[in-house]
Design an enzyme around this catalytic site. Structure first.
Site, PDB file in Angstrom:
ATOM      1  N   PRO A 136     134.191 -28.676  61.591  1.00 26.46           N
ATOM      2  CA  PRO A 136     132.796 -29.012  61.300  1.00 26.46           C
ATOM      3  C   PRO A 136     131.828 -27.850  61.558  1.00 26.46           C
ATOM      4  CG  PRO A 136     133.432 -29.884  63.438  1.00 26.46           C
ATOM      5  CD  PRO A 136     134.657 -29.221  62.882  1.00 26.46           C
TER       6      PRO A 136
ATOM      7  N   ARG B  21     150.495 -25.901  65.787  1.00 27.55           N
ATOM      8  CA  ARG B  21     150.150 -24.816  66.714  1.00 27.55           C
ATOM      9  C   ARG B  21     151.096 -24.780  67.915  1.00 27.55           C
ATOM     10  NH1 ARG B  21     144.215 -23.649  65.710  1.00 27.55           N
ATOM     11  NH2 ARG B  21     144.185 -22.225  67.457  1.00 27.55           N
TER      12      ARG B  21
ATOM     13  N   ARG C 129     135.854 -24.412  73.730  1.00 24.24           N
ATOM     14  CA  ARG C 129     136.613 -23.540  74.621  1.00 24.24           C
ATOM     15  C   ARG C 129     135.676 -22.568  75.325  1.00 24.24           C
ATOM     16  NH1 ARG C 129     141.932 -22.277  71.832  1.00 24.24           N
ATOM     17  NH2 ARG C 129     141.118 -20.280  71.164  1.00 24.24           N
TER      18      ARG C 129
ATOM     19  N   TYR D 119     153.129 -21.823  69.379  1.00 24.86           N
ATOM     20  CA  TYR D 119     152.368 -20.830  70.156  1.00 24.86           C
ATOM     21  C   TYR D 119     151.947 -21.415  71.507  1.00 24.86           C
ATOM     22  CZ  TYR D 119     148.812 -17.262  71.112  1.00 24.86           C
ATOM     23  OH  TYR D 119     148.055 -16.260  71.676  1.00 24.86           O
TER      24      TYR D 119
ATOM     25  N   VAL E 240     138.631 -15.499  63.460  1.00 29.54           N
ATOM     26  CA  VAL E 240     137.273 -15.742  62.959  1.00 29.54           C
ATOM     27  C   VAL E 240     136.384 -14.498  62.978  1.00 29.54           C
ATOM     28  CG1 VAL E 240     136.347 -16.678  65.157  1.00 29.54           C
ATOM     29  CG2 VAL E 240     135.400 -17.401  62.974  1.00 29.54           C
TER      30      VAL E 240
ATOM     31  N   GLY F  40     154.942 -22.585  73.419  1.00 35.48           N
ATOM     32  CA  GLY F  40     155.719 -21.368  73.685  1.00 35.48           C
ATOM     33  C   GLY F  40     155.144 -20.618  74.878  1.00 35.48           C
TER      34      GLY F  40
HETATM   35  N1  LIG Z   1     143.442 -11.546  70.921  1.00 33.71           N
HETATM   36  C1  LIG Z   1     143.251 -12.728  71.466  1.00 33.71           C
HETATM   37  O1  LIG Z   1     142.205 -13.343  71.280  1.00 33.71           O
HETATM   38  C2  LIG Z   1     144.285 -13.329  72.374  1.00 33.71           C
HETATM   39  C3  LIG Z   1     143.953 -14.499  73.045  1.00 33.71           C
HETATM   40  C4  LIG Z   1     144.893 -15.069  73.888  1.00 33.71           C
HETATM   41  C5  LIG Z   1     146.113 -14.462  74.101  1.00 33.71           C
HETATM   42  N2  LIG Z   1     146.402 -13.315  73.441  1.00 33.71           N
HETATM   43  C6  LIG Z   1     147.717 -12.730  73.668  1.00 33.71           C
HETATM   44  O2  LIG Z   1     147.619 -11.320  73.831  1.00 33.71           O
HETATM   45  C7  LIG Z   1     148.728 -10.678  73.226  1.00 33.71           C
HETATM   46  C8  LIG Z   1     148.278  -9.628  72.237  1.00 33.71           C
HETATM   47  O3  LIG Z   1     147.473 -10.231  71.258  1.00 33.71           O
HETATM   48  P1  LIG Z   1     146.759  -9.367  70.110  1.00 33.71           P
HETATM   49  O4  LIG Z   1     145.486 -10.023  69.802  1.00 33.71           O
HETATM   50  O5  LIG Z   1     146.764  -7.932  70.469  1.00 33.71           O
HETATM   51  O6  LIG Z   1     147.737  -9.648  68.898  1.00 33.71           O
HETATM   52  P2  LIG Z   1     148.477  -8.684  67.870  1.00 33.71           P
HETATM   53  O7  LIG Z   1     149.105  -9.568  66.867  1.00 33.71           O
HETATM   54  O8  LIG Z   1     147.539  -7.629  67.393  1.00 33.71           O
HETATM   55  O9  LIG Z   1     149.573  -7.987  68.779  1.00 33.71           O
HETATM   56  C9  LIG Z   1     150.829  -8.543  69.045  1.00 33.71           C
HETATM   57  C10 LIG Z   1     151.868  -7.427  68.987  1.00 33.71           C
HETATM   58  O10 LIG Z   1     153.151  -7.975  69.295  1.00 33.71           O
HETATM   59  C11 LIG Z   1     154.103  -7.477  68.342  1.00 33.71           C
HETATM   60  N3  LIG Z   1     155.200  -8.448  68.251  1.00 33.71           N
HETATM   61  C12 LIG Z   1     155.159  -9.714  67.773  1.00 33.71           C
HETATM   62  N4  LIG Z   1     156.370 -10.301  67.883  1.00 33.71           N
HETATM   63  C13 LIG Z   1     157.191  -9.382  68.454  1.00 33.71           C
HETATM   64  C14 LIG Z   1     158.563  -9.370  68.805  1.00 33.71           C
HETATM   65  N5  LIG Z   1     159.339 -10.434  68.598  1.00 33.71           N
HETATM   66  N6  LIG Z   1     159.078  -8.240  69.355  1.00 33.71           N
HETATM   67  C15 LIG Z   1     158.309  -7.149  69.559  1.00 33.71           C
HETATM   68  N7  LIG Z   1     157.011  -7.092  69.232  1.00 33.71           N
HETATM   69  C16 LIG Z   1     156.453  -8.197  68.689  1.00 33.71           C
HETATM   70  C17 LIG Z   1     153.300  -7.342  67.055  1.00 33.71           C
HETATM   71  O11 LIG Z   1     153.896  -6.493  66.106  1.00 33.71           O
HETATM   72  C18 LIG Z   1     151.985  -6.797  67.597  1.00 33.71           C
HETATM   73  O12 LIG Z   1     151.997  -5.390  67.693  1.00 33.71           O
HETATM   74  C19 LIG Z   1     149.589 -11.788  72.621  1.00 33.71           C
HETATM   75  O13 LIG Z   1     150.599 -12.128  73.544  1.00 33.71           O
HETATM   76  C20 LIG Z   1     148.621 -12.949  72.479  1.00 33.71           C
HETATM   77  O14 LIG Z   1     149.285 -14.183  72.547  1.00 33.71           O
HETATM   78  C21 LIG Z   1     145.526 -12.736  72.584  1.00 33.71           C
HETATM   79  O1  LIG Z   2     141.929 -17.221  72.733  1.00 31.20           O
HETATM   80  C1  LIG Z   2     142.952 -17.873  72.600  1.00 31.20           C
HETATM   81  O2  LIG Z   2     143.509 -18.395  73.529  1.00 31.20           O
HETATM   82  C2  LIG Z   2     143.569 -18.014  71.237  1.00 31.20           C
HETATM   83  O3  LIG Z   2     142.508 -17.853  70.346  1.00 31.20           O
HETATM   84  C3  LIG Z   2     142.744 -17.666  69.022  1.00 31.20           C
HETATM   85  O4  LIG Z   2     142.966 -18.924  68.356  1.00 31.20           O
HETATM   86  P1  LIG Z   2     141.672 -19.578  67.720  1.00 31.20           P
HETATM   87  O5  LIG Z   2     140.606 -19.799  68.723  1.00 31.20           O
HETATM   88  O6  LIG Z   2     142.069 -20.742  66.915  1.00 31.20           O
HETATM   89  O7  LIG Z   2     141.180 -18.368  66.814  1.00 31.20           O
HETATM   90  P2  LIG Z   2     140.588 -18.191  65.391  1.00 31.20           P
HETATM   91  O8  LIG Z   2     141.615 -18.301  64.337  1.00 31.20           O
HETATM   92  O9  LIG Z   2     139.799 -16.943  65.460  1.00 31.20           O
HETATM   93  O10 LIG Z   2     139.625 -19.448  65.212  1.00 31.20           O
HETATM   94  C4  LIG Z   2     138.487 -19.666  66.010  1.00 31.20           C
HETATM   95  C5  LIG Z   2     137.620 -20.728  65.361  1.00 31.20           C
HETATM   96  O11 LIG Z   2     137.048 -20.194  64.201  1.00 31.20           O
HETATM   97  C6  LIG Z   2     137.258 -21.042  63.104  1.00 31.20           C
HETATM   98  N1  LIG Z   2     137.350 -20.178  61.892  1.00 31.20           N
HETATM   99  C7  LIG Z   2     138.392 -19.322  61.734  1.00 31.20           C
HETATM  100  C8  LIG Z   2     138.459 -18.497  60.639  1.00 31.20           C
HETATM  101  C9  LIG Z   2     137.425 -18.566  59.671  1.00 31.20           C
HETATM  102  O12 LIG Z   2     137.407 -17.852  58.640  1.00 31.20           O
HETATM  103  N2  LIG Z   2     136.411 -19.430  59.877  1.00 31.20           N
HETATM  104  C10 LIG Z   2     136.343 -20.232  60.960  1.00 31.20           C
HETATM  105  O13 LIG Z   2     135.367 -21.005  61.090  1.00 31.20           O
HETATM  106  C11 LIG Z   2     138.498 -21.845  63.424  1.00 31.20           C
HETATM  107  O14 LIG Z   2     138.466 -23.096  62.785  1.00 31.20           O
HETATM  108  C12 LIG Z   2     138.367 -21.983  64.929  1.00 31.20           C
HETATM  109  O15 LIG Z   2     137.595 -23.102  65.232  1.00 31.20           O
HETATM  110  C13 LIG Z   2     143.796 -16.597  68.885  1.00 31.20           C
HETATM  111  O16 LIG Z   2     144.042 -16.255  67.608  1.00 31.20           O
HETATM  112  C14 LIG Z   2     145.028 -16.898  69.659  1.00 31.20           C
HETATM  113  O17 LIG Z   2     145.944 -15.869  69.611  1.00 31.20           O
HETATM  114  C15 LIG Z   2     144.602 -16.964  71.073  1.00 31.20           C
HETATM  115  O18 LIG Z   2     145.680 -17.224  71.910  1.00 31.20           O
END
Ligand SMILES: NC(=O)c1ccc[n+]([C@@H]2O[C@H](COP(=O)([O-])OP(=O)(O)OC[C@H]3O[C@@H](n4cnc5c(N)ncnc54)[C@H](O)[C@@H]3O)[C@@H](O)[C@H]2O)c1
Ligand SMILES: O=C(O)[C@H]1O[C@H](OP(=O)(O)OP(=O)(O)OC[C@H]2O[C@@H](n3ccc(=O)[nH]c3=O)[C@H](O)[C@@H]2O)[C@H](O)[C@@H](O)[C@@H]1O
Length: 343
Positions: free
Chosen positions: A235, A171, A304, A174, A216, A177
């Site tokens: 779990p 991970r 979280r 990300y 999820v 990064g």
């Molecule tokens: N959704 C969440 O739960 C969550 C949680 C924490 C942080 N974020 C952050 O919020 C932002 C948006 O997340 P999201 O859920 O809408 O995800 P998403 O994957 O739907 O959107 C990301 C967008 O970025 C574009 N993209 C990816 N790489 C690129 C690149 N190199 N150049 C140009 N475009 C690019 C993708 O095509 C997409 O349209 C991200 O930065 C993510 O890290 C989201």
């Molecule tokens: O909020 C955030 O900061 C981050 O949260 C997520 O990461 P994560 O919490 O791992 O998101 P999910 O893949 O939705 O997983 C959440 C939990 O659900 C569980 N899960 C996931 C998928 C599934 O089918 N079943 C399931 O139990 C995973 O093990 C994990 O514990 C987002 O995808 C990231 O982009 C984001 O930055």
């Protein structure tokens, strides 16, 4: 109160002045706003909200890795809207006043698919967006993540917590990064006087999430509608806090237009285990569905929950939509896209 962190951060230079047209008496240009990653889930909802203001011109730059034009179809051809196919790992030369920098795959299965590209997007992409902000004097907001806290040893997580992150895990492209991206934001702020804002977003859900992107909430809703078992990764006691997308967009705009650099947690403090989430989806969408325990992936954070005291105090923001209210709104969208009408 709101201005304190901007003052405390020792910026050494004021940002460059914007075009003289900005202060012209005869020409009142619109606010030009760039959204990198604006074709994605959160980005496209942000576009909808910003387009409601007739003084805003919105430009989206996206490489469509996880986003799509479909999410923006109602704006294509609108005179205040522009869509550019662009990868943020390459420089972008345009004139804007605000940059919402969202570009980055967010679902773990997508960001792990090509980890080198993910880290390039976070590091080179953020450098390019900061370079643009510096050249044109724009204010820039980074969508960072609760994953900067890693597998947190403090609960709930306040912004002052430095995190517990594995630097060499699957991970890390990300998590680390985004941590570098935050560092770059503060270095440009201190060294070049760039106006920055950092949001630490916690799990967000809502309509337009990719149906099969592996997160999820989208997984469980799609599985419930397709009549497949809900796959709880072991779990099942691990927790997350889920924020509905309209609350997220409201928080991001308040942060951008406020005086505080952040970082500020934006998320919903309601905390659920994955088993509780599965049971809620089952109850609301398909009571006959099975819940199946499956293997998990490495480094999955065990708990979280955001401490949102700072967002409340500095932005006057807190989420309004409860999980039980947001899930049916997402169900409606998924039913339409999966073509599963309600009985
Ligand atoms: N959704 C969440 O739960 C969550 C949680 C924490 C942080 N974020 C952050 O919020 C932002 C948006 O997340 P999201 O859920 O809408 O995800 P998403 O994957 O739907 O959107 C990301 C967008 O970025 C574009 N993209 C990816 N790489 C690129 C690149 N190199 N150049 C140009 N475009 C690019 C993708 O095509 C997409 O349209 C991200 O930065 C993510 O890290 C989201
Ligand atoms: O909020 C955030 O900061 C981050 O949260 C997520 O990461 P994560 O919490 O791992 O998101 P999910 O893949 O939705 O997983 C959440 C939990 O659900 C569980 N899960 C996931 C998928 C599934 O089918 N079943 C399931 O139990 C995973 O093990 C994990 O514990 C987002 O995808 C990231 O982009 C984001 O930055």
């Amino acid at each position: 109160m709101a201005a304190t962190s901007e003052k405390q951060s020792n910026s050494s230079k004021p940002p460059p002045t914007p075009s003289p047209l900005r202060s012209s008496k005869f020409c009142q240009p619109n606010m030009r706003i760039l959204i990198s990653g604006g074709a994605g889930f959160i980005g496209s909802h942000l576009v909808d909200k910003l387009m409601e203001n007739e003084k805003n011109e919105v430009i989206v730059a996206d490489n469509y890795f996880t986003g799509s034009k479909e999410n923006l179809k109602k704006w294509i051809g609108h005179p205040r809207f522009e869509l550019i196919r662009h990868d943020v790992t390459e420089p972008l030369l345009i004139e804007v006043d605000r940059i919402y920098h969202l570009a980055c795959p967010a679902s773990p299965i997508f960001y792990k698919h090509n980890p080198v590209k993910t880290i390039k997007t976070n590091v080179i992409g953020t450098l390019n967006m900061l370079g643009l902000a510096k050249r044109v004097g724009a204010r820039i907001l980074l969508t960072s993540t609760s994953e900067v806290y890693g597998d947190p040893l403090i609960h709930p997580q306040p912004e002052s917590y430095w995190g517990n992150v594995n630097p060499i895990g699957v991970r890390s492209c990300y998590d680390e990064g985004k941590r570098v991206a935050e560092t770059l934001m503060f270095d440009y702020h201190r060294q070049h006087g760039i106006e920055i804002r950092i949001a630490r977003i916690f799990n967000t859900y809502g309509p337009r999430m990719n149906i099969d992107d592996g997160r999820v909430v989208s997984n469980f809703i799609a599985q419930a509608l397709r009549g497949e078992p809900l796959t709880v990764q072991k779990p099942g006691t691990q927790t997350r806090s889920f924020c509905y997308v309209s609350d997220m967009v409201d928080g991001l705009i308040r942060l951008m237009e406020g005086d505080d650099t952040g970082p500020i947690n934006i998320g919903n403090p309601g905390e659920f285990t994955m088993v509780e989430l599965a049971e809620t989806v089952k109850e609301l969408i398909n009571p006959s569905i099975e819940i199946k325990m499956v293997e998990n992936t490495p480094d999955d954070p065990r708990q979280r929950k955001p401490d949102i005291s700072k967002a409340k105090e500095v932005l006057g923001w807190e989420p309004k939509v409860k999980l039980r209210e947001g899930l049916p709104l997402m169900e409606e969208d998924f039913r339409l896209r999966l073509n599963v009408p309600k009985n």
